[in-house]
Design an enzyme around this catalytic site. Structure first.
Site, short mmCIF file in Angstrom:
data_model
loop_
_atom_site.label_atom_id
_atom_site.label_comp_id
_atom_site.label_asym_id
_atom_site.label_seq_id
_atom_site.Cartn_x
_atom_site.Cartn_y
_atom_site.Cartn_z
N ALA A 66 0.79 -1.03 -0.12
CA ALA A 66 -0.03 0.00 -0.16
C ALA A 66 0.86 1.34 0.00
O ALA A 66 2.05 1.11 0.55
CB ALA A 66 -0.74 0.09 1.34
N GLY A 112 0.27 -4.91 0.69
CA GLY A 112 -0.76 -4.88 0.06
C GLY A 112 -0.67 -5.49 -1.22
O GLY A 112 -1.61 -6.22 -1.80
N GLU A 115 -0.93 -9.21 -0.55
CA GLU A 115 -2.38 -9.45 -0.17
C GLU A 115 -3.28 -9.43 -1.36
O GLU A 115 -4.28 -10.37 -1.55
CB GLU A 115 -2.86 -8.09 0.78
CG GLU A 115 -2.27 -8.49 2.22
CD GLU A 115 -2.52 -7.27 3.01
OE1 GLU A 115 -2.36 -6.15 2.90
OE2 GLU A 115 -3.18 -7.41 4.20
N GLU A 135 4.46 -5.40 7.50
CA GLU A 135 3.60 -4.14 8.02
C GLU A 135 4.15 -3.79 9.67
O GLU A 135 4.18 -2.74 9.97
CB GLU A 135 1.84 -4.49 8.13
CG GLU A 135 1.52 -4.11 6.83
CD GLU A 135 1.37 -5.28 5.71
OE1 GLU A 135 2.28 -6.18 5.92
OE2 GLU A 135 0.78 -5.30 4.62
N1 COA Z 1 4.75 2.91 -0.67
C1 COA Z 1 5.10 4.28 -1.10
N2 COA Z 1 6.37 4.32 -1.76
C2 COA Z 1 6.77 3.16 -2.23
C3 COA Z 1 6.50 1.72 -1.54
C4 COA Z 1 5.33 2.04 -0.77
N3 COA Z 1 4.97 0.82 -0.10
N4 COA Z 1 7.62 1.04 -1.89
C5 COA Z 1 8.31 1.59 -2.65
N5 COA Z 1 8.03 2.93 -2.75
C6 COA Z 1 8.76 4.04 -3.58
C7 COA Z 1 9.96 4.51 -2.74
O1 COA Z 1 9.34 5.38 -1.88
C8 COA Z 1 10.94 5.07 -3.76
O2 COA Z 1 10.15 6.36 -4.29
P1 COA Z 1 11.15 7.58 -4.28
O3 COA Z 1 12.15 7.19 -5.58
O4 COA Z 1 10.26 8.67 -4.91
O5 COA Z 1 11.83 7.89 -3.04
C9 COA Z 1 10.49 4.12 -5.04
O6 COA Z 1 9.34 3.43 -4.67
C10 COA Z 1 11.58 3.19 -5.05
O7 COA Z 1 11.77 2.20 -4.10
P2 COA Z 1 13.13 2.25 -3.21
O8 COA Z 1 13.03 1.92 -1.82
O9 COA Z 1 14.12 3.27 -3.61
O10 COA Z 1 13.75 0.77 -4.05
P3 COA Z 1 14.60 -0.15 -3.26
O11 COA Z 1 15.12 -1.00 -4.38
O12 COA Z 1 15.47 0.55 -2.63
O13 COA Z 1 13.72 -1.00 -2.29
C11 COA Z 1 11.93 -2.14 -1.29
C12 COA Z 1 12.71 -1.87 -2.60
C13 COA Z 1 10.57 -2.97 -1.80
C14 COA Z 1 12.55 -2.87 -0.37
C15 COA Z 1 11.48 -0.60 -0.76
O14 COA Z 1 10.94 0.03 -1.73
C16 COA Z 1 10.56 -1.14 0.61
O15 COA Z 1 10.74 -1.43 1.44
N6 COA Z 1 9.10 -0.70 0.15
C17 COA Z 1 8.22 -0.75 1.32
C18 COA Z 1 7.54 -2.11 1.32
C19 COA Z 1 6.47 -2.13 2.52
O16 COA Z 1 6.81 -1.68 3.69
N7 COA Z 1 5.24 -2.41 2.22
C20 COA Z 1 4.16 -2.84 2.92
C21 COA Z 1 3.29 -1.28 3.06
S1 COA Z 1 2.07 -1.52 4.18
#
Ligand code: COA
Length: 260
Positions: A66, A112, A115, A135
């Site tokens: 999400a 999400g 999910e 989460e």
């Molecule tokens: N919500 C909003 N933005 C998100 C996102 C999310 N769940 N997951 C990734 N993004 C965005 C990042 O903020 C980044 O945006 P920016 O370039 O404007 O800063 C872009 O997507 C790329 O992500 P980034 O984190 O730079 O990539 P990465 O390869 O370093 O890491 C992940 C990949 C998936 C490990 C990392 O993005 C992450 O942990 N995301 C969140 C996962 C999460 O907790 N999901 C559950 C949400 S309830």
């Protein structure tokens, strides 16, 4: 219909819905959830759609969760509403969809995203897929059905561990857990999934819709799945597909189901 955050195209009976926010790793914001609902509804009403494949655009992510930026300052009430609305609009909608929905998990499927993949009827993953429900690392829990569907798919102990650790599993572990049915190379993912969709499409769509309702009945509170099966089984006898399927078998020819 024109969408901002998703792509939807239909070819040879397959509607492929692609979440298309690669710069945000296809994170699900409110608009995307609404658009996905609309695209699924459109597919439900279209006689051209027999099977839906849902996937993410880009090489990195199915859906990374999400959109965290949207709910970071929510109140208790807003948090509850977010989960309720999302479940109703998308996750339950997909799980109870009358046409088969296959998730082609092409990279990160987190929060999400996992999910959504779990709401689909089954999942195929590419070798680079990573799945988890992180989460609790954000101080919240899965709110789009994850605490219910993950234990249904992998068992309670594994679900507890995955949710408590906020960890990620790779495609081969997901296969071992039964979270995904098959693993392919990234290049072969769509072709493999489309081939499976092709096999499904040869069968009676009416009977498949009945089977989805009967299987899902097992997971509904206060519903006896065996009773639902009996009712759905009986109803099949009144369909044109049943007449065609049985006649075709007796006449030693391939069935040509009218889908009624
Ligand atoms: N919500 C909003 N933005 C998100 C996102 C999310 N769940 N997951 C990734 N993004 C965005 C990042 O903020 C980044 O945006 P920016 O370039 O404007 O800063 C872009 O997507 C790329 O992500 P980034 O984190 O730079 O990539 P990465 O390869 O370093 O890491 C992940 C990949 C998936 C490990 C990392 O993005 C992450 O942990 N995301 C969140 C996962 C999460 O907790 N999901 C559950 C949400 S309830």
């Amino acid at each position: 219909m024109v969408y901002q955050n998703i792509l939807s195209e239909t070819e040879n009976g397959i509607t492929t819905i692609t979440i298309n926010r690669p710069s945000k790793l296809n994170a699900l914001n409110r608009e995307t959830i609404q658009e996905l609902h609309d695209a699924f509804e459109e597919a439900e009403n279209s006689s051209k759609t027999k099977v839906i494949i849902i996937t993410g655009s880009g090489e990195k992510a199915f859906v990374a969760g999400a959109d965290i930026s949207e709910f970071a300052d929510f109140s208790v009430e807003e948090g509850g509403k977010l989960a309720a609305k999302g479940q109703q609009l998308l996750f339950d909608f997909v799980a109870n969809f009358s046409k088969p929905v296959i998730a082609a998990v092409n990279g990160f499927a987190l929060g999400g995203g996992l999910e959504l993949a779990m709401a689909a009827h089954f999942r195929i993953a590419s070798e680079n897929a990573k799945m988890g429900l992180p989460e609790v690392s954000l101080g919240v829990i899965p709110g789009y059905g994850g605490t219910q569907r993950l234990p249904q798919l992998v068992g309670k102990g594994r679900a507890m561990e995955l949710i408590m650790t906020a960890g990620m599993i790779d495609a081969s572990q997901a296969l071992q857990y039964g979270l995904v049915n098959h693993v392919t190379t990234p290049e072969e993912l769509m072709e493999f999934t489309e081939k499976l969709a092709g096999k499904i499409m040869k069968n009676s769509s009416v009977a498949i819709a009945s089977a989805i309702r009967a299987i899902n009945a097992n997971y509904e509170d206060g519903v006896n799945g065996f009773d639902v099966e009996i009712e759905e089984f009986g109803n099949c006898f009144g369909t044109e597909d049943f007449k065609e399927g049985t006649q075709a078998f007796l006449q030693k020819r391939k069935a040509d189901f009218p889908g009624k």
